[in-house]
Design a protein around this motif. Structure first.
Motif, short mmCIF file in Angstrom:
data_model
loop_
_atom_site.label_atom_id
_atom_site.label_comp_id
_atom_site.label_asym_id
_atom_site.label_seq_id
_atom_site.Cartn_x
_atom_site.Cartn_y
_atom_site.Cartn_z
N HIS A 1 0.83 -1.21 0.00
CA HIS A 1 0.00 0.00 0.00
C HIS A 1 0.87 1.25 0.00
CE1 HIS A 1 -2.94 3.03 1.30
NE2 HIS A 1 -3.83 2.23 0.74
N ALA B 1 2.45 1.67 -3.35
CA ALA B 1 1.51 2.24 -4.31
C ALA B 1 1.46 3.76 -4.19
CB ALA B 1 0.12 1.65 -4.10
N THR B 2 1.41 4.25 -2.96
CA THR B 2 1.39 5.69 -2.72
C THR B 2 2.63 6.35 -3.30
OG1 THR B 2 0.10 5.36 -0.70
CG2 THR B 2 1.20 7.48 -0.97
N ARG C 1 -1.54 1.85 -9.76
CA ARG C 1 -2.91 1.34 -9.94
C ARG C 1 -3.00 -0.15 -9.63
NH1 ARG C 1 -4.13 0.48 -15.91
NH2 ARG C 1 -2.77 -1.27 -15.34
N TYR D 1 -2.65 -0.73 -5.81
CA TYR D 1 -3.87 -0.35 -5.10
C TYR D 1 -4.97 -1.39 -5.32
CZ TYR D 1 -2.49 4.38 -3.65
OH TYR D 1 -1.89 5.46 -3.04
N ASP E 1 -7.76 -1.11 -2.34
CA ASP E 1 -7.98 0.31 -2.04
C ASP E 1 -8.59 0.98 -3.28
OD1 ASP E 1 -7.93 3.02 -1.51
OD2 ASP E 1 -5.93 3.01 -0.64
N GLY F 1 -7.63 4.79 -3.68
CA GLY F 1 -6.29 4.96 -4.25
C GLY F 1 -6.25 4.59 -5.71
N GLU F 2 -6.96 3.53 -6.08
CA GLU F 2 -7.01 3.13 -7.49
C GLU F 2 -7.64 4.23 -8.34
OE1 GLU F 2 -8.87 -0.34 -10.39
OE2 GLU F 2 -9.07 -0.54 -8.22
#
Length: 815
Positions: free
Chosen positions: A641, A644-645, A671, A674, A679, A682-683
């Protein structure tokens, strides 16, 4: 993760190594564009950076040196194919070089060519790891090899005879090994391990051997051997290498358009005062104020320089000499982190009403904007050029920063205070900012607000505290005196630490609540205290200086964890209000605290916060490096996670840097991550950012699809505000595709949401976009939308955008 660089010359060699790696991702050098792929070797702690150098010694040397400075590997392996020179070296064998000869160095003389041979040996630890890993395996040879910029395919050539005569222990020949070995040595490493699979016999049969597929087989065998060596090799324990950070500094100060109160009992400086007023007095050429004046009042700490300057300013203003008004900013000359000129400009612009979205990003443009603001307020304001810094250094102070001149006076005043007043004075001296609000002072002193105000007013009556605009401040020298008292007594020190913990609890509680309100969406729990975004922003604006200054306590172990969390809560606010300088300072403090405490997850988050702030401030290359560091730390912590951020923010920075292909790749990775962790919010963000990058690359239909995915996800999670952003982005892509009716509908949906949230700046942007749709075909409607955009920008306190929209409306032809 510890990194090893594996270098190859040919694509087939690269492919053979790559087949052993997992979790592969692309890296691009931020300055030169050099490409690498970085993957993991299963069953080992190694992160493998794979680069293709191309053929030739010079290119191999240059790219090896670049790879070492860029990727900082613990080891370098050069893997590929070679030609065999000895009868007992067969096709398919693997040679691990115990020595690499550079065969082309020498001197031509009447007696013939004299070799001046250079050679390099592998690092001892690599050689030992290879011998241990490959012990007992047939067809593995630890022997010297020859390297030079020549392809040998004739065993009877002069070069072949020379090799047998001058380099008779070399068992194979290839083209790049000497360049790799020399560059690895010169770059500060111990060298490189050269691993070559024999694909031919360096004779006339070379082409036939190649045609039979010997090169891919030899490359595959060399790659297998290289991976066996890495499985045996243990990483070194070493300090993590991190990008050089920007310097630490204190918070941006608060400037004011009013002067501090006139000093009480000002006396004994009439000659100095008269001298100053002579310079401030208007002349016939400048009847309201001098056109330019920079004055500095210097002298030992504590002799009254500030009082003199403020008294002169009050008298000048009372005489009507500066009808344009006043500007005042405290430069914190006695602090450990005095105000910089760039910070002073930000404070002065804020006092003049230029802040938030209207604030220019770059420092140079901020100075230009300050000059433009002064021009609007002429006759020119008292306060002058912010780079004319008053000399208020710490000369004449002791080890605690206490004025040697005023110490007897301060000590006498302190001893005469009642105990409760003395306690409040000491604790107020520990406040992180130059001044504090009443509720922050109450938290610091563990009193209710009424009791705190009563004691503070008593201290103000004694001349030890100044009350200004509902805030309380100590003179720099009084603050230094109080801090010195606390530092010099163990019991008072512990009292001070408890006070700081109470203040941090206060900051933490309400910063949490304010951040929750800023991010609140319908259906989520209602945050504490703050009923809307406006009240949350107002509290954060009031407490900003203290919040940012308190982050400097993060280096102390007892406060580190709480302040790292506080930094994360300030990110959205500082970005919204464009306080990029403060955001960078907060991120640096959080990063250092997390690193010191060994919290790699928090450190990864702080690097991400820092990268985002640097990108917002226009320092894009630094941002890319910081965000890459954030991503690497999240990967090492196996936090998908967080990774991804980091990929998402890195994609944005790469977009700004113009590296669109890399930006698209980064957003795609974000993408997928996430989506993998479920999430959807986030996606949605990454679909939106991916759509913007695709649109920039003229991949319009793909961009439209991406924005529709983002729109569906925002609607599914109930994020109405971001849904509006997605409608706007979709409208831009539809307009680009000449799907005008659909674009107008999309912009209309966004406009409805902007008005619902009272997002007048967003409404102005959307109305501008609608005007552009109508500009060529319906100029009357375009003019209406431009004028509506100007009104929206005016409501958003964005006069520059408002003026631009009106100018566009005026430029349209009559119907």
């Amino acid at each position: 993760m510890p990194t090893v660089a594996v270098l190859t010359a040919l694509p087939l060699e690269y492919t053979a190594v790559r087949a052993h790696l997992t979790h592969i991702e692309k890296r691009v050098h931020p300055d030169y564009g050099t490409r690498a792929e970085v993957g993991r070797l299963p069953g080992t702690p190694w992160q493998v950076a794979l680069l293709e150098l191309g053929e030739g010694t010079r290119g191999a040397a240059a790219l090896t040196e670049r790879a070492m400075t860029w990727l900082t590997p613990q080891a370098v392996l050069f893997v590929g194919v070679a030609g065999g020179l000895k009868d007992d070296i067969h096709i398919g064998d693997v040679v691990i070089a115990t020595k690499v000869y550079a065969i082309h160095g020498g001197k031509e003389t009447p007696d013939g060519f004299l070799d001046r041979t250079e050679s390099w040996q592998p690092p001892h630890e690599l050689d030992q790891a290879a011998r241990h890993a490959l012990r007992g395996q047939p067809h593995i040879h630890f022997k010297p090899i020859a390297a030079g910029d020549v392809l040998l395919s004739d065993a009877d050539s002069p070069l072949a005879h020379r090799l047998r005569q001058r380099f008779n222990d070399a068992v194979a020949i290839e083209m790049e090994g000497s360049g790799v070995a020399q560059a690895a040595h010169l770059a500060g490493g111990a060298g490189a391990l050269i691993i070559r699979g024999v694909s031919d016999k360096a004779d006339a049969d070379k082409s036939r051997a190649d045609a039979r597929g010997s090169q891919p087989e030899a490359a595959a065998r060399a790659a297998e051997v290289a991976m066996a060596v890495l499985r045996e090799l243990e990483p070194k324990e070493e300090e993590e290498r991190t990008p050089e950070p920007p310097p630490h500094h204190g918070p941006v100060p608060t400037a004011s358009t009013t002067l501090p109160p006139r000093p009480l009992g000002f006396t004994g400086r009439l000659a100095d005062l008269g001298h100053l007023l002579t310079h401030l007095e208007p002349t016939a050429d400048a009847p309201t104020a001098p056109p330019l004046l920079i004055s500095a009042v210097t002298g030992m700490g504590g002799i009254g320089k500030t009082a003199l300057a403020i008294e002169a300013a009050h008298q000048a203003l009372s005489k009507g000499w500066f009808p344009g008004g006043t500007l005042f900013v405290d430069l914190r000359g006695y602090d450990d982190n005095p105000v910089t000129a760039d910070q002073a400009v930000l404070a002065l612009l804020d006092a003049l009403g230029l802040h938030g979205p209207d604030l220019p990003i770059t420092t140079a443009r901020q100075y230009d904007a300050y000059q433009a603001q002064l021009a609007r307020h002429r006759p020119r304001t008292l306060g002058g050029d912010p780079t004319a810094v008053l000399d208020s250094g710490s000369r004449g102070t002791d080890q605690y920063g206490r004025s040697l001149v005023l110490r007897p006076v301060l000590e006498t005043s302190y001893r005469r205070l009642p105990p409760e007043q003395a306690r409040v004075l000491r604790l107020l001296a520990l406040a992180p900012g130059a001044d504090v609000s009443t509720e922050a002072a109450a938290a610091l002193t563990d009193l209710d607000e009424d009791a705190a105000v009563g004691l503070l007013e008593d201290l103000a009556a004694a001349g030890l505290v100044t009350a200004r605009e509902l805030r309380w401040r100590l003179h720099d020298l009084v603050r230094a005196f109080g801090a010195g008292l606390v530092a010099g007594d163990a019991e008072l020190h512990e009292e001070g630490e408890r006070a700081r913990e109470r203040l941090l609890e206060f900051y933490w509680r309400w910063a949490n609540a304010a951040d929750d309100r800023l991010l609140w969406v319908p259906g989520a729990p209602e945050p504490e205290r703050f009923t809307d975004r406006r009240t949350a922003l107002a509290w954060l604006d009031r407490e900003r200086a203290g919040l940012v200054a308190a982050m400097q306590w993060a280096g102390e172990e007892r406060h580190a964890q709480q302040l790292v969390g506080l930094a994360a809560r300030l990110g959205v606010y500082l970005r919204w209000q464009r306080h990029f300088d403060d955001a960078i300072a907060v991120a640096l403090a959080a990063r250092d605290a997390a690193h010191k405490g060994g919290d790699r997850g928090a450190e990864a988050g702080a690097w991400g916060f820092l990268g985002s702030a640097l990108e917002d401030a226009g320092r894009v290359e630094e941002a890319v490096r910081a965000l890459t560091r954030s991503r690497d730390l999240y990967q090492a912590a196996r936090n998908p996670h967080g990774e991804a951020t980091a990929w998402g923010f890195l994609g944005i920075a790469l977009h700004v840097a113009g590296q669109m292909e890399q930006s698209i790749d980064a957003h795609t990775r974000a993408r997928d991550l996430y989506r993998g962790v479920g999430d959807r919010r986030g996606e949605a963000d990454t679909w939106s950012n991916l759509g913007n990058a695709l649109w920039k690359e003229d991949r319009t239909e793909e961009a439209i699809d991406a924005h529709r995915y983002a729109l569906d996800l925002y609607q599914a999670v109930g994020d109405r505000h971001c849904e509006g952003m997605a409608w706007n982005n979709l409208g831009l892509a539809l307009h680009e595709a000449d799907r005008v009716v659909e674009a107008i509908e999309a912009f209309g949906r966004d406009l409805e949401i902007c008005r619902e949230f009272e997002d007048w700046y967003g409404a102005g942007q959307t109305l501008n976009n609608l005007a552009r749709v109508y500009r060529d075909t319906h100029p009357t409607q375009a003019r209406t939308h431009y004028l509506q955009a100007a009104d929206a920008f005016t409501r958003a306190n964005a006069p520059t955008e408002a003026a631009d929209a009106r100018a566009r409306a005026d430029s349209l032809p009559d119907a």
